[in-house]
Design a protein around this motif. Structure first.
Motif, mmCIF file in Angstrom:
data_model
loop_
_atom_site.group_PDB
_atom_site.id
_atom_site.type_symbol
_atom_site.label_atom_id
_atom_site.label_comp_id
_atom_site.label_asym_id
_atom_site.label_seq_id
_atom_site.Cartn_x
_atom_site.Cartn_y
_atom_site.Cartn_z
ATOM 1 N N VAL A 329 0.916 -1.080 0.011
ATOM 2 C CA VAL A 329 -0.079 0.159 -0.073
ATOM 3 C C VAL A 329 0.934 1.197 0.062
ATOM 4 C CG1 VAL A 329 -1.787 1.134 1.310
ATOM 5 C CG2 VAL A 329 -1.784 -1.352 1.284
ATOM 6 N N LEU A 330 0.673 1.994 -1.027
ATOM 7 C CA LEU A 330 1.576 3.281 -1.137
ATOM 8 C C LEU A 330 0.800 4.631 -0.696
ATOM 9 C CD1 LEU A 330 3.061 2.244 -4.564
ATOM 10 C CD2 LEU A 330 4.125 1.709 -2.351
ATOM 11 N N THR A 331 -0.369 4.646 -0.019
ATOM 12 C CA THR A 331 -1.020 5.807 0.264
ATOM 13 C C THR A 331 0.098 6.417 1.228
ATOM 14 O OG1 THR A 331 -3.173 4.483 0.216
ATOM 15 C CG2 THR A 331 -2.962 6.703 1.491
ATOM 16 N N ALA A 332 0.141 7.768 1.139
ATOM 17 C CA ALA A 332 0.759 8.872 1.868
ATOM 18 C C ALA A 332 0.225 8.912 2.956
ATOM 19 C CB ALA A 332 1.163 10.292 1.306
ATOM 20 N N LYS A 333 1.136 8.899 4.201
ATOM 21 C CA LYS A 333 0.584 8.855 5.633
ATOM 22 C C LYS A 333 0.715 10.479 6.202
ATOM 23 C CE LYS A 333 1.274 6.953 10.307
ATOM 24 N NZ LYS A 333 2.188 5.844 11.027
ATOM 25 N N LEU A 334 -0.119 10.916 6.649
ATOM 26 C CA LEU A 334 -0.095 12.342 7.151
ATOM 27 C C LEU A 334 0.753 12.515 8.564
ATOM 28 C CD1 LEU A 334 -0.934 15.355 6.776
ATOM 29 C CD2 LEU A 334 -2.970 14.796 8.284
ATOM 30 N N GLY A 392 -13.058 10.557 3.323
ATOM 31 C CA GLY A 392 -13.672 9.140 3.300
ATOM 32 C C GLY A 392 -13.073 8.334 4.616
ATOM 33 N N ILE A 393 -13.639 7.333 4.543
ATOM 34 C CA ILE A 393 -13.128 6.448 5.777
ATOM 35 C C ILE A 393 -13.138 5.016 5.327
ATOM 36 C CG2 ILE A 393 -15.645 6.070 6.552
ATOM 37 C CD1 ILE A 393 -14.609 5.902 9.550
ATOM 38 N N ASP A 394 -12.305 4.367 5.831
ATOM 39 C CA ASP A 394 -12.164 2.761 5.607
ATOM 40 C C ASP A 394 -11.752 2.186 6.734
ATOM 41 O OD1 ASP A 394 -9.417 3.241 5.863
ATOM 42 O OD2 ASP A 394 -8.858 2.904 4.045
ATOM 43 N N SER A 395 -11.458 0.691 6.957
ATOM 44 C CA SER A 395 -10.996 0.095 7.851
ATOM 45 C C SER A 395 -9.877 0.759 8.795
ATOM 46 C CB SER A 395 -10.888 -1.208 7.610
ATOM 47 O OG SER A 395 -9.674 -1.390 6.965
ATOM 48 N N LEU A 398 -9.165 7.609 8.570
ATOM 49 C CA LEU A 398 -9.831 8.580 7.728
ATOM 50 C C LEU A 398 -8.644 8.732 6.549
ATOM 51 C CD1 LEU A 398 -10.667 11.505 10.001
ATOM 52 C CD2 LEU A 398 -12.061 9.895 9.050
ATOM 53 N N VAL A 399 -9.510 8.979 5.157
ATOM 54 C CA VAL A 399 -8.694 9.236 3.823
ATOM 55 C C VAL A 399 -9.299 10.547 3.347
ATOM 56 C CG1 VAL A 399 -8.243 8.233 1.778
ATOM 57 C CG2 VAL A 399 -8.489 6.852 3.645
ATOM 58 N N VAL A 400 -8.140 11.295 2.914
ATOM 59 C CA VAL A 400 -8.395 12.674 2.063
ATOM 60 C C VAL A 400 -8.066 12.525 0.760
ATOM 61 C CG1 VAL A 400 -8.012 15.155 2.067
ATOM 62 C CG2 VAL A 400 -8.025 13.581 4.139
ATOM 63 N N ILE A 401 -8.967 12.471 0.050
ATOM 64 C CA ILE A 401 -8.789 12.234 -1.464
ATOM 65 C C ILE A 401 -8.693 13.512 -2.391
ATOM 66 C CG2 ILE A 401 -9.762 11.072 -3.643
ATOM 67 C CD1 ILE A 401 -10.952 8.925 -1.805
ATOM 68 N N ASP A 402 -7.547 13.756 -3.163
ATOM 69 C CA ASP A 402 -7.720 14.961 -3.994
ATOM 70 C C ASP A 402 -8.423 14.534 -5.336
ATOM 71 O OD1 ASP A 402 -6.699 16.510 -6.094
ATOM 72 O OD2 ASP A 402 -4.981 16.921 -5.266
ATOM 73 N N GLN A 403 -9.466 15.249 -5.236
ATOM 74 C CA GLN A 403 -10.471 14.571 -6.249
ATOM 75 C C GLN A 403 -10.049 15.135 -7.804
ATOM 76 O OE1 GLN A 403 -13.868 17.470 -5.392
ATOM 77 N NE2 GLN A 403 -13.380 18.950 -7.033
ATOM 78 N N HIS A 404 -9.002 15.927 -7.983
ATOM 79 C CA HIS A 404 -8.559 16.303 -9.284
ATOM 80 C C HIS A 404 -7.530 15.036 -9.667
ATOM 81 C CE1 HIS A 404 -6.705 18.004 -12.881
ATOM 82 N NE2 HIS A 404 -5.705 17.922 -12.146
ATOM 83 N N ALA A 405 -6.741 14.934 -8.592
ATOM 84 C CA ALA A 405 -5.548 14.118 -9.189
ATOM 85 C C ALA A 405 -6.021 12.418 -8.920
ATOM 86 C CB ALA A 405 -4.595 13.855 -7.521
ATOM 87 N N ALA A 406 -7.077 12.263 -8.372
ATOM 88 C CA ALA A 406 -7.667 11.069 -8.318
ATOM 89 C C ALA A 406 -8.482 10.762 -9.882
ATOM 90 C CB ALA A 406 -8.909 10.592 -7.271
ATOM 91 N N ARG A 559 -4.158 10.462 -2.737
ATOM 92 C CA ARG A 559 -4.886 10.375 -1.072
ATOM 93 C C ARG A 559 -3.877 10.570 -0.141
ATOM 94 N NH1 ARG A 559 -6.792 4.413 -2.445
ATOM 95 N NH2 ARG A 559 -6.204 4.985 -4.358
ATOM 96 N N ILE A 560 -4.184 10.944 1.171
ATOM 97 C CA ILE A 560 -3.447 10.944 2.369
ATOM 98 C C ILE A 560 -4.137 10.181 3.358
ATOM 99 C CG2 ILE A 560 -2.329 12.580 3.954
ATOM 100 C CD1 ILE A 560 -1.743 14.343 1.783
ATOM 101 N N ARG A 561 -3.527 9.513 4.209
ATOM 102 C CA ARG A 561 -4.250 8.902 5.384
ATOM 103 C C ARG A 561 -4.111 9.185 6.655
ATOM 104 N NH1 ARG A 561 -6.661 3.910 5.210
ATOM 105 N NH2 ARG A 561 -5.846 3.440 3.123
ATOM 106 N N VAL A 562 -4.904 9.366 7.430
ATOM 107 C CA VAL A 562 -4.836 9.576 8.798
ATOM 108 C C VAL A 562 -5.395 8.241 9.594
ATOM 109 C CG1 VAL A 562 -5.408 11.143 11.006
ATOM 110 C CG2 VAL A 562 -4.982 12.078 8.715
ATOM 111 N N THR A 563 -4.617 7.588 10.106
ATOM 112 C CA THR A 563 -4.961 6.085 10.618
ATOM 113 C C THR A 563 -5.753 6.602 12.342
ATOM 114 O OG1 THR A 563 -3.101 5.708 11.784
ATOM 115 C CG2 THR A 563 -3.361 4.927 9.796
#
Length: 573
Positions: A329-334, A392-395, A398-406, A559-563
C-alpha cells in the motif's frame, strides 16, 4: 629529448593521478583492503577532511610478516595470480597499485599483525624512502595512516576543497560500502567527533534505515528476486521519500558498490508515474551475479562495470521492483508535527483559471460515472471539502482524496486502456465529432501541435491545421465532449511548457506518454467542482479499478491517510 624509462616514483605519481583523486579515493582504496582482509570492524579517522590525516583501523587478517617488503610495490597483490583470476574477481581490490600510488603523494605508515603473532610490524614510506619493518605492540588487524596528502604535489593539493566538502565526499564513500556490507561495523571519526557509527547487522532492513536516513521501516519496500542466474535483495523508499537528487541511491554487484545508471533507470521506470519526473527514488540494492558475467576492470577507480547481459539485469531489476510495488500500500501517511507532509512538488497547481462547471459538464460527469450499478468501494465518502477534497473512511482510518488527482489517474488509465485496445484490434482510438470544433490558435500553438502531431494522433486527437481557425475533428474516446477547447488549450500550454523547460522527447513513446499525461490532467474534474455523494462514490469506484492508483500521472498523491491509531495518539487516548 630521447626516449627513456621513467623513474618508479614518477610512475607511481602518474598512477596516483588515476587512482587517488582526493581524500575520499584514499579512504575507498584502504577500506576495500580491509574488506578483502575479512574485517568485521572498520574505523576511519580523518583530520581536515582527510588532507592532514586519514587513518583506517580494522580487525582483519593482517599482513603476513614476509609480505611487508612488497606492500609498496606496484602491481604486487595477494588478490589474483593470473588472467583467469582477473576474469573471476570476487575481491574488492585486484590491481595491487593503491598503496604504491598513495605512498607517492603522501607519508604512509602501516602497522599490521596476524592472529598467530605476538607482535605486529610497522613500515613507513616517505617519498622514495621506505623503512625496514620494526616490531610494534598492537591488536590483531591493520592500521594504515596517510598524512599530508598531496603536500609534495602542490598542483594537486590546491584543487582539494575545504574540510567540510572533503568530509562529505568521504562520508558518501563510506555509506556506499556500508550499504553493500551490512555484516561490517563502520565508524567515521572526523575532527575527533563520531559522524557515522553503524554496527554490523545480519538484517538488511536495519542497514537500509541507517544508510537511507529513514526512521520508519513502513516507508521502505523490500525488493527480492531469486533465480539460478541472479539474486536481488534490497529496499526501496515509498514515493513520499523521493528526493530532488540521487544522493540516496545505492547499488552494488557482488557486494561491490558501483555507479550503475541502467539500474537507476530500471527502478525509475518501474515506479513510472508513482513519483514526479523531477524527483528520484531512494533505494539500497545488492545484486548477486556470476562474476564471469561482469567485468569490473573497466574504470581506473573501479566505479563502473560492464555486463555481459545488461538488458537482462535491467529487466529483472525492473520486474522485481514492479512486483514489490504491487504488493504494498503506497498511500501517503499524514505526519503530525511536521512542517511539510509531502514533497514540495506535490503542492496544488492550478493549470487553468478556476471556473464553475456548467450544468452540461456536471451532467457529463454524472453520466460517465453515476448511471452505473455501483460496486463495492474501498473508501466510503463522508463529505467534500472546499470543492476540492473528498473526506472518506475505511477500516484503517480517515482518507483525504484529492478529487482532481484521483480523476486524473482514472482518465490516464482509461486512455491507456483505449490505446492498448487500439493496438490489438486496429480500431480507431479517436471518436469523431459530429461537427468539427474551430479553435483560434497562434503560430506558436500551431507549431507545437505540428511537432507532437504523431503522438496526438496515436492517442485519438485529429486536427486540421491547414484551416484557420484550426479544426478539431476527433478526440480520444474516454474524453467527454464538453469544453473540449479548454482541454486542447491546456494540452498545448503544457507541451509548450515542456518545450521551454529544455526537456527533449525525441523518442515517440516518450512523446505519447507525455501527451497522455497532459490530456488526462486537462480532462479531469477540477478543483472547485462540486460533487454529490453519488459522484464521490462513483469516482472512488473508478479509482479502485485502476492499477497503481496511489498517485496521479505526475506523481502527486491521490490520497493521504490519517489512521485511527494516529488520531488516538493526537487525542492522548
Amino acid at each position: 629529448m630521447p626516449i627513456q624509462k621513467l623513474d618508479d616514483h614518477v610512475i607511481n605519481q602518474i598512477a596516483a593521478g588515476e587512482v587517488v583523486e582526493r581524500p575520499a579515493s584514499v579512504v575507498k582504496e584502504l577500506m576495500e583492503n580491509s574488506i578483502d582482509a575479512g574485517a568485521t570492524f572498520i574505523e576511519i579517522e580523518i583530520d581536515d577532511g582527510g588532507k592532514e590525516l586519514i587513518q583506517i583501523t580494522d580487525n582483519g587478517s593482517g599482513i603476513e610478516p614476509g609480505d611487508f617488503a612488497l606492500v609498496f610495490e606496484r602491481h604486487a597483490t595477494s588478490k589474483i595470480q593470473d588472467l583467469n583470476d582477473l576474469q573471476n574477481v570476487l575481491t574488492m581490490g585486484f590491481r595491487g597499485e593503491a598503496l604504491a600510488s598513495i605512498g607517492s603523494v603522501a607519508q604512509v605508515s602501516i602497522l599490521s599483525r596476524i592472529n598467530n603473532q605476538q607482535n605486529g610490524l610497522r613500515i613507513v614510506q616517505i617519498a622514495t624512502t621506505i623503512t625496514d619493518p620494526e616490531p610494534v605492540a598492537m591488536n590483531a588487524g591493520t592500521i594504515v595512516s596517510v598524512e599530508g596528502l598531496f603536500k609534495n604535489v602542490p598542483a594537486r593539493y590546491k584543487y582539494l576543497k575545504g574540510a567540510a566538502t572533503e568530509t562529505r565526499y568521504i562520508t558518501e564513500i563510506i555509506l556506499q560500502h556500508a550499504a553493500a556490507h551490512p555484516e561490517i561495523h563502520f565508524r567515521l571519526v572526523a575532527a575527533n567527533k563520531v559522524k557515522i557509527d553503524y554496527p554490523a547487522t545480519a538484517d538488511l532492513l536495519s542497514r537500509s534505515l541507517q544508510v537511507l536516513g529513514v526512521k520508519d521501516a513502513d516507508l521502505l519496500i523490500p525488493i527480492t528476486y531469486n533465480s539460478q542466474d541472479m539474486q536481488i535483495h534490497g529496499y526501496l523508499g515509498k514515493p513520499q521519500t523521493a528526493l530532488k537528487n540521487r544522493n540516496k541511491q545505492y547499488a552494488a554487484v557482488n557486494q561491490r558498490p558501483l555507479n550503475l545508471p541502467f539500474v537507476n533507470h530500471a527502478i525509475k521506470d518501474a515506479l513510472h508515474t508513482l513519483i514526479p519526473h523531477n524527483l528520484f527514488p531512494i533505494f539500497l540494492l545488492n545484486i548477486e551475479i556470476d562474476p564471469t558475467a561482469v567485468d569490473v576492470n573497466v574504470h581506473p577507480r573501479k566505479l563502473e562495470a560492464r555486463f555481459a547481459y545488461q538488458q537482462f539485469v535491467y529487466q529483472k531489476v525492473k520486474a522485481a521492483v514492479a512486483a514489490s510495488l504491487e504488493k504494498h500500500v503506497l498511500t501517503a501517511k499524514l505526519e503530525f508535527g511536521s512542517e511539510r507532509t509531502m514533497p514540495s512538488s506535490f503542492t496544488r497547481r492550478d493549470h487553468t483559471p478556476l471556473r464553475q462547471p456548467t450544468v452540461n459538464q456536471a451532467l457529463a460527469f454524472n453520466e460517465s460515472f453515476s448511471k452505473q450499478v455501483m460496486p463495492e468501494i474501498s473508501i466510503q465518502p463522508i463529505a467534500q471539502i472546499d470543492n476540492a477534497y473528498i473526506v472518506g473512511i475505511d477500516s484503517e482510518g480517515l482518507v483525504v482524496i484529492d478529487q482532481h488527482a484521483a480523476h486524473e489517474r482514472v482518465m490516464y488509465g482509461r486512455i491507456q486502456e483505449a490505446r492498448a485496445k487500439y493496438k490489438q484490434e486496429s480500431d480507431k482510438m479517436g471518436q469523431q465529432l459530429l461537427t468539427p470544433l474551430e479553435i483560434e490558435l497562434d503560430q506558436s500553438e500551431k507549431a507545437i501541435l505540428t511537432e507532437f502531431a504523431e503522438a496526438t494522433k496515436i492517442i485519438g486527437f485529429e486536427f486540421n491545421l491547414a484551416t484557420d481557425p484550426v479544426q478539431l475533428m476527433a478526440v480520444p474516446s474516454p474524453i467527454q465532449k464538453d469544453d473540449l477547447e479548454a482541454v486542447v488549450r491546456g494540452l498545448i500550454s503544457d507541451l509548450q511548457e515542456t518545450q521551454t523547460s529544455g526537456v527533449n522527447f525525441k523518442d515517440l513513446e516518450m512523446r505519447i506518454e507525455r501527451v497522455i499525461n497532459y490530456t488526462a490532467c486537462r480532462s479531469a474534474i477540477k478543483f472547485g467542482q462540486s460533487l454529490t455523494i453519488e459522484d464521490q462514490k462513483a469516482l472512488i469506484a473508478k479509482l479502485d479499478e485502476v492499477e497503481s492508483n496511489y498517485t496521479c500521472p505526475h506523481g502527486r498523491p491521490t490520497r493521504i491517510r490519517v489512521t485511527f491509531k494516529d488520531l488516538e495518539k493526537q487525542f492522548g487516548r
